[in-house]
Design a protein around this motif. Structure first.
Motif, mmCIF file in Angstrom:
data_model
loop_
_atom_site.group_PDB
_atom_site.id
_atom_site.type_symbol
_atom_site.label_atom_id
_atom_site.label_comp_id
_atom_site.label_asym_id
_atom_site.label_seq_id
_atom_site.Cartn_x
_atom_site.Cartn_y
_atom_site.Cartn_z
ATOM 1 N N LEU A 91 0.818 -1.204 0.000
ATOM 2 C CA LEU A 91 0.000 0.000 0.000
ATOM 3 C C LEU A 91 0.857 1.262 0.000
ATOM 4 O O LEU A 91 0.380 2.344 -0.363
ATOM 5 C CB LEU A 91 -0.932 0.000 1.216
ATOM 6 N N ALA A 92 2.122 1.131 0.404
ATOM 7 C CA ALA A 92 2.998 2.298 0.432
ATOM 8 C C ALA A 92 3.221 2.879 -0.960
ATOM 9 O O ALA A 92 3.520 4.071 -1.098
ATOM 10 C CB ALA A 92 4.344 1.928 1.063
ATOM 11 N N LEU A 93 3.058 2.062 -1.985
ATOM 12 C CA LEU A 93 3.247 2.561 -3.347
ATOM 13 C C LEU A 93 2.318 3.729 -3.643
ATOM 14 O O LEU A 93 2.714 4.687 -4.315
ATOM 15 C CB LEU A 93 2.998 1.415 -4.335
ATOM 16 N N TRP A 94 1.090 3.657 -3.136
ATOM 17 C CA TRP A 94 0.114 4.703 -3.434
ATOM 18 C C TRP A 94 0.556 6.050 -2.880
ATOM 19 O O TRP A 94 0.188 7.096 -3.425
ATOM 20 C CB TRP A 94 -1.255 4.314 -2.872
ATOM 21 N N ARG A 95 1.353 6.038 -1.798
ATOM 22 C CA ARG A 95 1.838 7.308 -1.232
ATOM 23 C C ARG A 95 2.968 7.897 -2.066
ATOM 24 O O ARG A 95 3.312 9.067 -1.893
ATOM 25 C CB ARG A 95 2.305 7.090 0.201
ATOM 26 N N ARG A 96 3.532 7.084 -2.973
ATOM 27 C CA ARG A 96 4.643 7.571 -3.789
ATOM 28 C C ARG A 96 4.196 7.996 -5.187
ATOM 29 O O ARG A 96 5.015 8.238 -6.062
ATOM 30 C CB ARG A 96 5.719 6.481 -3.911
ATOM 31 N N LEU A 97 2.887 8.055 -5.410
ATOM 32 C CA LEU A 97 2.378 8.384 -6.740
ATOM 33 C C LEU A 97 2.226 9.880 -6.977
ATOM 34 O O LEU A 97 1.942 10.293 -8.101
ATOM 35 C CB LEU A 97 1.023 7.702 -6.969
ATOM 36 N N HIS A 98 2.378 10.684 -5.933
ATOM 37 C CA HIS A 98 2.172 12.136 -6.049
ATOM 38 C C HIS A 98 0.824 12.417 -6.705
ATOM 39 O O HIS A 98 0.710 13.202 -7.648
ATOM 40 C CB HIS A 98 3.308 12.789 -6.838
ATOM 41 N N ALA A 99 -0.205 11.752 -6.155
ATOM 42 C CA ALA A 99 -1.523 11.776 -6.789
ATOM 43 C C ALA A 99 -2.161 13.163 -6.863
ATOM 44 O O ALA A 99 -2.708 13.522 -7.922
ATOM 45 C CB ALA A 99 -2.457 10.791 -6.093
ATOM 46 N N PRO A 100 -2.153 13.979 -5.802
ATOM 47 C CA PRO A 100 -2.843 15.276 -5.926
ATOM 48 C C PRO A 100 -2.307 16.131 -7.067
ATOM 49 O O PRO A 100 -3.072 16.611 -7.918
ATOM 50 C CB PRO A 100 -2.604 15.924 -4.559
ATOM 51 N N ALA A 101 -0.981 16.318 -7.104
ATOM 52 C CA ALA A 101 -0.393 17.117 -8.184
ATOM 53 C C ALA A 101 -0.531 16.401 -9.526
ATOM 54 O O ALA A 101 -0.770 17.038 -10.563
ATOM 55 C CB ALA A 101 1.081 17.404 -7.883
ATOM 56 N N GLY A 102 -0.391 15.074 -9.505
ATOM 57 C CA GLY A 102 -0.473 14.316 -10.753
ATOM 58 C C GLY A 102 -1.854 14.355 -11.365
ATOM 59 O O GLY A 102 -2.006 14.552 -12.582
ATOM 60 N N ILE A 103 -2.881 14.163 -10.544
ATOM 61 C CA ILE A 103 -4.249 14.214 -11.062
ATOM 62 C C ILE A 103 -4.555 15.596 -11.615
ATOM 63 O O ILE A 103 -5.187 15.728 -12.674
ATOM 64 C CB ILE A 103 -5.247 13.818 -9.957
ATOM 65 N N ALA A 104 -4.095 16.628 -10.908
ATOM 66 C CA ALA A 104 -4.323 17.993 -11.392
ATOM 67 C C ALA A 104 -3.665 18.196 -12.762
ATOM 68 O O ALA A 104 -4.247 18.801 -13.671
ATOM 69 C CB ALA A 104 -3.784 19.007 -10.380
ATOM 70 N N LEU A 105 -2.442 17.660 -12.913
ATOM 71 C CA LEU A 105 -1.739 17.805 -14.198
ATOM 72 C C LEU A 105 -2.453 17.020 -15.291
ATOM 73 O O LEU A 105 -2.608 17.505 -16.423
ATOM 74 C CB LEU A 105 -0.303 17.331 -14.045
ATOM 75 N N MET A 106 -2.892 15.804 -14.973
ATOM 76 C CA MET A 106 -3.595 14.997 -15.957
ATOM 77 C C MET A 106 -4.869 15.705 -16.420
ATOM 78 O O MET A 106 -5.168 15.748 -17.628
ATOM 79 C CB MET A 106 -3.954 13.635 -15.356
ATOM 80 N N LEU A 107 -5.617 16.262 -15.476
ATOM 81 C CA LEU A 107 -6.844 16.976 -15.831
ATOM 82 C C LEU A 107 -6.530 18.227 -16.648
ATOM 83 O O LEU A 107 -7.275 18.574 -17.572
ATOM 84 C CB LEU A 107 -7.618 17.347 -14.567
ATOM 85 N N LEU A 108 -5.436 18.892 -16.314
ATOM 86 C CA LEU A 108 -5.052 20.080 -17.070
ATOM 87 C C LEU A 108 -4.757 19.740 -18.523
ATOM 88 O O LEU A 108 -5.057 20.512 -19.437
ATOM 89 C CB LEU A 108 -3.833 20.730 -16.417
ATOM 90 N N VAL A 109 -4.173 18.561 -18.744
ATOM 91 C CA VAL A 109 -3.871 18.125 -20.110
ATOM 92 C C VAL A 109 -5.146 17.723 -20.857
ATOM 93 O O VAL A 109 -5.347 18.099 -22.013
ATOM 94 C CB VAL A 109 -2.871 16.955 -20.087
ATOM 95 N N ALA A 110 -6.005 16.977 -20.189
ATOM 96 C CA ALA A 110 -7.111 16.325 -20.895
ATOM 97 C C ALA A 110 -8.418 17.103 -20.887
ATOM 98 O O ALA A 110 -9.163 17.071 -21.882
ATOM 99 C CB ALA A 110 -7.351 14.940 -20.291
ATOM 100 N N VAL A 111 -8.737 17.772 -19.786
ATOM 101 C CA VAL A 111 -10.097 18.295 -19.606
ATOM 102 C C VAL A 111 -10.451 19.473 -20.504
ATOM 103 O O VAL A 111 -11.612 19.567 -20.944
ATOM 104 C CB VAL A 111 -10.346 18.639 -18.123
ATOM 105 N N PRO A 112 -9.549 20.427 -20.805
ATOM 106 C CA PRO A 112 -9.979 21.612 -21.570
ATOM 107 C C PRO A 112 -10.718 21.280 -22.867
ATOM 108 O O PRO A 112 -11.750 21.898 -23.154
ATOM 109 C CB PRO A 112 -8.658 22.345 -21.845
ATOM 110 N N TRP A 113 -10.226 20.308 -23.635
ATOM 111 C CA TRP A 113 -10.946 19.983 -24.873
ATOM 112 C C TRP A 113 -12.314 19.402 -24.573
ATOM 113 O O TRP A 113 -13.307 19.767 -25.209
ATOM 114 C CB TRP A 113 -10.155 18.993 -25.722
ATOM 115 N N TYR A 114 -12.407 18.498 -23.588
ATOM 116 C CA TYR A 114 -13.702 17.906 -23.258
ATOM 117 C C TYR A 114 -14.692 18.989 -22.831
ATOM 118 O O TYR A 114 -15.881 18.937 -23.175
ATOM 119 C CB TYR A 114 -13.540 16.866 -22.140
ATOM 120 N N TRP A 115 -14.218 19.961 -22.073
ATOM 121 C CA TRP A 115 -15.104 21.036 -21.631
ATOM 122 C C TRP A 115 -15.548 21.897 -22.807
ATOM 123 O O TRP A 115 -16.736 22.210 -22.946
ATOM 124 C CB TRP A 115 -14.373 21.898 -20.597
#
Length: 600
Positions: free
Chosen positions: A230-254
């Motif tokens: 389960l420690a792997l999930w803490r090393r994913l940098h999820a908050p910043a990563g999800i924000a970056l992923m959404l920044l890349v993908a969401v504008p066109w969908y919106w």
């Protein structure tokens, strides 16, 4: 803990070839730097230099080439259109890249395929980098050679479809995750690699939808379930990563949903849920549908499968931490193996199946094969080469059978023209395996695998290039010149009961669909004024409307030409191009006949 570049887990079953590796290193130590540079250039020339040697094939190649052309021509990079109708089956990134290629280099066949060739090369490079970091530089080079010589990967990188663009992005997702999780990676570097991983997921979502995040998420869940890490999930940098992923993908969908309210339901319900859970797209297949495709797509390296399984089972690459109660070590081979397995099972369970769906699993297979190659003994490698000699020989013996094939969509004459290319490809398989055996004895494993991989790329490239014997006629390119002499900008170009996927691209002129909207039925429903829903309406427009050109099947032409005047411009075995006005040659003939009869 210090990292040793050529280290793998000290499992007894993985080390029998250590002495052979040392011998190979001694034999290659004196190789001038110019040699690997020339090898890379040879691979790159074959990879990119053949992109324009074939005409586009329908449906996928012509469809995405034409969408990008219309996008560039209209200047609308948000609402995707195909033949002027809204087309929301896929996100736009692949078409964006193709339109940029057109803007930079002009419109043509190789420009339409440049995106997939680059995606294949990028995915190959990312996989090499990840393999080298965890399993050593030799394994990294071997992984790249495996991917270059795997027919599913190199052929997909020369077909203008979304599958390779997605696969290149997904390879970067896997590589970014692996690079970030190495214990010797500094915290700042880990954050950067994980952000790159999340950004690649955004690119994947912008290429083919939610599959770009669902598949990596599925792999992570499976890995956690197997390892309890389960420690792997803490090393994913999820908050910043999800924000970056959404920044890349969401504008066109919106933007596209804001301009087209009908988009969200069609794209996420029809194109995702219904495509996966039903046969609504008429692409069914048995649960074992992908088994022969996987075997054929990885054919030159199938002999490495036992070694690949051992690499996973014996935790290859694991760097153990000292001390009891330490964080469980990351298992790169297991993560890679689960990546390949999850993608294969996920699409095998889908109600919609196409060959390209499993291409994203090949970078993982390439990495594991690279590990297996560094650990395989000479006998195992020689077995693979002997097996390929047998495959090539059987292919040579069977190649005359290709010349006997016949089908409604492909006449026998085209198969006869293609048969020599099949024989040539099989001859190259034989020559490559034989050369690899010679190189193994004289220059060692690295030279042998390099020559073998290049030979495999050359052989399957020959088979692909030879397909132009069939593909040229299918593309309709020979009809373009006569139609262009008649067709004018703004003139209707009807597709009567048929959606031709290639001629509109080569003519630079979209179709107006008649009677059957085919895969454009969603766009036709949204903008009914942009198509002709019935044959009767077409007949009226043909007789009383402006000058026009139409494409019909031979059967439809035979039926309609008995009802309304149709002047044949050109034809081939699958389509007839006609106009509703007399052609220049016909008018001149009519004047001569009229003058002759008027002469006393």
């Amino acid at each position: 803990m210090p990292h040793h570049p050529d280290r793998v887990a000290a499992a007894p079953g993985l080390l029998p070839a250590r002495a052979a590796m040392a011998g190979d290193a001694a034999r290659t130590a004196g190789v001038p730097i110019l040699v690997p540079m020339l090898v890379v250039m040879a691979f790159a020339l074959l990879w990119f230099g053949t992109l324009g040697m074939r005409h586009l094939l329908g449906p996928d190649e012509g469809r995405y080439a034409e969408i990008a052309r219309e996008m560039l021509n209209s200047g609308d990079w948000v609402t995707i259109r195909y033949d002027g109708l809204k087309y929301f089956e896929k996100p736009p990134l692949h078409m964006w890249m193709t339109a940029v290629s057109y803007a930079l280099f002009g419109i043509g066949d190789w420009q339409a395929r440049l995106c997939v060739a680059l995606a294949g090369a990028v995915g190959l490079g990312a996989s090499m980098l990840a393999a080298a970091r965890w399993f050593g530089k030799r394994a990294g080079v071997m992984a790249g050679l495996v991917l270059a010589g795997a027919p599913m990967w190199n052929v997909a990188a020369h077909f203008n479809t979304l599958d390779m663009t997605l696969s290149g992005a997904m390879a970067c997702v896997l590589a970014g995750l692996l690079l970030a999780q190495h214990p010797a990676t500094a915290p700042a570097a880990r954050r950067r690699w994980m952000l790159a991983c999340w950004a690649a997921m955004g690119v994947a979502v912008l290429t083919k939808g939610l599959v770009g995040v669902v598949l990596p998420g599925l792999v992570l869940v499976l890995y956690t379930a197997v390892t309890r890490d389960l420690a792997l999930w803490r090393r994913l940098h999820a908050p910043a990563g999800i924000a970056l992923m959404l920044l890349v993908a969401v504008p066109w969908y919106w933007l596209v949903a804001r301009r087209n309210p009908e988009f969200l339901r069609f794209f996420f319900i029809h194109e995702h849920w219904q495509r996966y859970t039903s046969t609504a797209h008429a692409r069914p297949g048995a649960p074992w549908y992908f088994v022969p495709l996987l075997a054929g797509g990885f054919l030159p390296w199938l002999g490495l499968l036992p070694g690949m399984v051992r690499a996973v089972a014996q935790r290859a690459g694991v760097v153990r931490s000292a001390g009891a109660g330490a964080t469980p070590p990351f298992q790169p081979a297991l993560m890679t193996g689960l990546w390949a397995l999850a993608i294969f099972v996920f699409f095998s369970l889908s109600g919609s199946k196409l060959p390209g769906y499993i291409v994203p699993m090949f970078p993982a297979l390439g990495i594991l094969a690279g590990v297996a190659l560094t650990q395989a003994g000479e006998r195992a490698w020689d077995w693979q080469l002997r097996a390929m000699l047998a495959v090539g020989t059987l292919g040579m013996l069977a190649s005359p059978w290709v010349a006997t094939l016949d089908a409604n969509h492909t006449p026998n004459a085209l198969y006869r023209a293609y048969a020599p290319w099949v024989a040539l490809a099989c001859a190259l398989l034989i020559a490559s395996a034989a050369a690899a055996r010679w190189l193994q004895r004289r220059r060692g494993r690295m030279a042998s695998v390099t020559g073998y991989a290049f030979g495999m790329l050359l052989a399957f490239s020959a088979a692909l290039l030879g397909h132009e014997a069939i593909g040229r006629a299918a593309s309709g390119i020979d009809l373009v010149a006569p139609i262009e002499r008649v067709l004018r900008p703004g003139m209707p170009l009807y597709g009567v009961g048929m959606l031709d996927h290639t001629l509109p691209f080569y003519l630079g002129h979209p179709l107006t669909m008649v009677a059957q909207a085919d895969e454009l039925d969603f766009g036709a429903a949204q903008e009914p004024q942009k198509w002709v829903p019935t044959v009767e309406a077409f007949v009226d427009a043909w007789q009383h409307g402006p000058r026009a050109v139409a494409l019909l099947s031979p059967a439809t032409f035979a039926e309609l030409s008995a009802r309304v005047p149709m002047h044949v411009i050109a034809r081939d075995w699958r389509r007839v191009a006609v106009s509703n006005f007399a052609l220049a040659g016909e008018r001149q003939t009519r004047r001569l006949v009229s003058d002759f009869h008027a002469t006393p």
